[in-house]
Design a protein around this motif. Sequence first.
Motif, PDB file in Angstrom:
ATOM      1  N   TYR A 255       0.812  -1.224   0.103  1.00 23.09           N
ATOM      2  CA  TYR A 255       0.267  -0.143  -0.083  1.00 23.09           C
ATOM      3  C   TYR A 255       0.767   0.998   0.013  1.00 23.09           C
ATOM      4  O   TYR A 255       0.720   2.254  -0.718  1.00 23.09           O
ATOM      5  CB  TYR A 255      -0.958   0.106   1.182  1.00 23.09           C
ATOM      6  CG  TYR A 255      -1.694   1.336   1.420  1.00 23.09           C
ATOM      7  CD1 TYR A 255      -2.732   1.544   0.764  1.00 23.09           C
ATOM      8  CD2 TYR A 255      -1.255   2.180   2.556  1.00 23.09           C
ATOM      9  CE1 TYR A 255      -3.242   2.962   0.875  1.00 23.09           C
ATOM     10  CE2 TYR A 255      -1.888   3.385   2.858  1.00 23.09           C
ATOM     11  CZ  TYR A 255      -2.858   3.705   1.900  1.00 23.09           C
ATOM     12  OH  TYR A 255      -3.556   4.855   2.066  1.00 23.09           O
ATOM     13  N   ARG A 257       3.868   1.618  -1.202  1.00 23.29           N
ATOM     14  CA  ARG A 257       4.380   1.459  -2.517  1.00 23.29           C
ATOM     15  C   ARG A 257       3.392   2.303  -3.480  1.00 23.29           C
ATOM     16  O   ARG A 257       3.726   3.299  -4.436  1.00 23.29           O
ATOM     17  CB  ARG A 257       5.061   0.265  -3.080  1.00 23.29           C
ATOM     18  CG  ARG A 257       5.530   0.370  -4.504  1.00 23.29           C
ATOM     19  CD  ARG A 257       6.949   1.005  -4.412  1.00 23.29           C
ATOM     20  NE  ARG A 257       7.932   0.304  -3.859  1.00 23.29           N
ATOM     21  CZ  ARG A 257       9.337   0.628  -3.583  1.00 23.29           C
ATOM     22  NH1 ARG A 257       9.647   1.793  -4.164  1.00 23.29           N
ATOM     23  NH2 ARG A 257      10.088   0.021  -3.131  1.00 23.29           N
ATOM     24  N   SER A 258       2.042   1.825  -3.317  1.00 23.23           N
ATOM     25  CA  SER A 258       1.034   2.325  -4.402  1.00 23.23           C
ATOM     26  C   SER A 258       0.747   3.668  -4.118  1.00 23.23           C
ATOM     27  O   SER A 258       0.391   4.126  -5.317  1.00 23.23           O
ATOM     28  CB  SER A 258      -0.374   1.412  -4.196  1.00 23.23           C
ATOM     29  OG  SER A 258      -0.738   1.710  -2.881  1.00 23.23           O
ATOM     30  N   ILE A 259       0.730   4.182  -3.166  1.00 25.17           N
ATOM     31  CA  ILE A 259       0.662   5.691  -3.025  1.00 25.17           C
ATOM     32  C   ILE A 259       1.805   6.682  -3.033  1.00 25.17           C
ATOM     33  O   ILE A 259       1.764   7.677  -2.694  1.00 25.17           O
ATOM     34  CB  ILE A 259      -0.090   6.021  -1.549  1.00 25.17           C
ATOM     35  CG1 ILE A 259       0.697   5.542  -0.410  1.00 25.17           C
ATOM     36  CG2 ILE A 259      -1.525   5.095  -1.385  1.00 25.17           C
ATOM     37  CD1 ILE A 259       0.039   6.113   0.789  1.00 25.17           C
ATOM     38  N   ASP A 260       3.053   6.013  -3.486  1.00 24.65           N
ATOM     39  CA  ASP A 260       4.161   6.820  -3.435  1.00 24.65           C
ATOM     40  C   ASP A 260       4.663   7.361  -2.082  1.00 24.65           C
ATOM     41  O   ASP A 260       5.036   8.394  -2.100  1.00 24.65           O
ATOM     42  CB  ASP A 260       3.901   7.941  -4.769  1.00 24.65           C
ATOM     43  CG  ASP A 260       5.186   8.345  -5.006  1.00 24.65           C
ATOM     44  OD1 ASP A 260       6.259   7.801  -4.856  1.00 24.65           O
ATOM     45  OD2 ASP A 260       5.435   9.454  -5.558  1.00 24.65           O
ATOM     46  N   ALA A 261       4.471   6.707  -1.034  1.00 21.93           N
ATOM     47  CA  ALA A 261       4.912   6.901   0.166  1.00 21.93           C
ATOM     48  C   ALA A 261       6.392   6.860   0.235  1.00 21.93           C
ATOM     49  O   ALA A 261       6.892   5.643  -0.312  1.00 21.93           O
ATOM     50  CB  ALA A 261       4.245   6.374   1.172  1.00 21.93           C
ATOM     51  N   ARG A 276       4.313  10.753   3.178  1.00 26.44           N
ATOM     52  CA  ARG A 276       4.162  11.069   1.653  1.00 26.44           C
ATOM     53  C   ARG A 276       4.284  12.302   1.422  1.00 26.44           C
ATOM     54  O   ARG A 276       3.671  13.111   1.931  1.00 26.44           O
ATOM     55  CB  ARG A 276       2.663  10.625   1.510  1.00 26.44           C
ATOM     56  CG  ARG A 276       2.281  10.674  -0.085  1.00 26.44           C
ATOM     57  CD  ARG A 276       1.066   9.952  -0.305  1.00 26.44           C
ATOM     58  NE  ARG A 276       0.726  10.051  -1.497  1.00 26.44           N
ATOM     59  CZ  ARG A 276       0.049  10.941  -2.362  1.00 26.44           C
ATOM     60  NH1 ARG A 276      -0.505  11.895  -1.590  1.00 26.44           N
ATOM     61  NH2 ARG A 276      -0.560  10.811  -3.480  1.00 26.44           N
ATOM     62  N   THR A 283      -2.819   6.189   8.447  1.00 27.39           N
ATOM     63  CA  THR A 283      -3.827   5.714   7.210  1.00 27.39           C
ATOM     64  C   THR A 283      -5.015   4.933   7.676  1.00 27.39           C
ATOM     65  O   THR A 283      -5.797   4.659   6.934  1.00 27.39           O
ATOM     66  CB  THR A 283      -2.846   4.257   6.606  1.00 27.39           C
ATOM     67  OG1 THR A 283      -2.841   3.533   7.673  1.00 27.39           O
ATOM     68  CG2 THR A 283      -1.661   4.869   6.122  1.00 27.39           C
ATOM     69  N   GLU A 521       2.153  16.945  -5.901  1.00 29.20           N
ATOM     70  CA  GLU A 521       2.379  15.922  -6.696  1.00 29.20           C
ATOM     71  C   GLU A 521       3.694  15.318  -6.466  1.00 29.20           C
ATOM     72  O   GLU A 521       4.055  14.482  -7.405  1.00 29.20           O
ATOM     73  CB  GLU A 521       2.041  16.124  -8.256  1.00 29.20           C
ATOM     74  CG  GLU A 521       0.608  16.408  -8.703  1.00 29.20           C
ATOM     75  CD  GLU A 521      -0.310  15.439  -8.614  1.00 29.20           C
ATOM     76  OE1 GLU A 521       0.165  14.317  -8.790  1.00 29.20           O
ATOM     77  OE2 GLU A 521      -1.398  15.649  -8.274  1.00 29.20           O
TER      78      GLU A 521
END
Length: 591
Positions: A255, A257-261, A276, A283, A521
């Motif tokens: 998770y 990795r998926s949100i670019d944390a 992040r 979370t 971003e």
Amino acid sequence: MQYNVDNNKLANLILSNNFATQDQIMQLWQYITPQRDIGQLLVSQNILPMNVYQKMVSFLAQQAMPPQQQQSQQAVRQNQSSMNQNPVQQNRQGTMQPQAQRQMNSQNNQQNQGMIQTGQQQLNATKPLQAQHKSSVPQQQPQVQQTVSPKTSIRQSASPMESQPVLQQMAKPPVQKPQPTQKVEHHGVQSQDNEIHRAIPEDALMEKIEIGGGEQEYFDPSSRGIKLDSGDDSSSTEGSGYTGDLPDIRELFRYARSIDASDIHLSVNNPVIVRRYGVLAPTGESIITPEYMHAQIRILLKENQFDSFRESGDLECVVDIENAGRFRVTVMKQRAGWDCTARCVPDSIRSFEETGMPPACRGLTEWAQGLVLVTGPACCGKSSTLATLVEMLNQTRPDHIITIESPIEQTFTSAKAQITQRQIGRDTASQEAALRAALREDPDIIVVGELRDLSTIQLAVSAAETGHLVFATMNTINASRTIYRLIDSFPPEEQAIIRNMVSESLRGVISQQLVPRCDSEGLVAAYEVLLVNSAVSNMIRKDEAHQLGTAMITGKASGMQLLDDSLKMLAAQGIISQQEVNARCVVKAPQ
């Protein structure tokens, strides 16, 4: 004949009668083996009374019988009930009962009694082991195969420990007792050891089981989003079998990795927190328990890593998670339990253009010997920048490169250069020992993960003076403070000598910071670049490092750049806000 207990039906039965909570069942689910069902595990934890477990097994065995045999068993119970109420009627029915019917009932009673005795024997067989290993901690969790539901199953792999009782490896799985706020129905009286024994008559139990009518819904752990496995492979995509509100720790890593944390923090008595774009945020509301952290860290680490962590109280390593990549993991013991912090290692090494480094930094990879430093505060991408420079060397120079890291984050594949990567603690005893050994291994380029102490700094400077090109990182915020940090690490009587050595061997300093973008971003890097020329070298030798800012201003034409100028340029382009510039500038603008 032995009845194989359906763990799903037994768990459903236990839940519907309020003898255990769903969390308690889920926490013990991963310890089910062909020799021990969920009921026996609950009995071993003093959650489920033995007599109730026997009655439930008997009930499930009856439900598994053919219809004719079930009718026969029901008739026997009715006869026994009427006999208990009227002794005279009992004698009459006993004399009037046909001989064949009495034989069938006798056989069925023996069959049920045999099944109950079998469950009792299996449980008793593990009690000596429980006493013998009461203080033990699991060294390896067995992988087992157990039916969960028609759609869910636990996968099995061959293991020499599979046939051993679970308690031989874990005296007591982590179980949370029901809290006072939980509504748990207790039947029976208080025993001498203050344990509640919920002993209820079999007829009352059967009546409660049959309330509601129809077929009961299967108890399915996957309904809570949890996948079950033995958790012995840190790269597995399946979960650990933890049973609380939080998912498997590897799912948390995926998770993040998926949100670019960039980081994920797991701390006891707190929710899961991720960083992040430089900002920490929870979370969810689920609180991490000590039992959760113990189970998940045990799964995440290899056997030798776990043993080392238990001895020392802290450990730093890198783990590979399938479909998530590599993570630099730090685990430690603290007052409330065990904590874990993980840094997401980039999936690939960025090119020089992708980093946004000033073009003058490319020339730092062309020196034959000297010292190049990449500096900045923690969590600012120093390791990624260093990896980019090493990959440039790998692609362009036919040299021998030795890296000394703790731990190894990015892995390199030799291209034009030959790369040797060594990890402190695994491949060498210490950074100092690795640096001393590297000087005898015919290196052209030495890469040090971080200059942390006096001996390492001294060896790195000596290596640069003896004809090697040395790259390293330091936790300093700009070039001038980097010079002061290098010199001040030495005793006062040695500083004059080391100042002269640094002035001659230092080739450049890249200082960087990661700044949040205005559009939310991501992050963008701001760089300070010091290239050592004769003027800069003279300033270092004369202990005038405070004037390096002036040297970088006059050296803009050669590619030097102040961090403040880089921040202002990013703000002028609309990439970062003016507030970020004011907060990070070394020289504050007048109010």
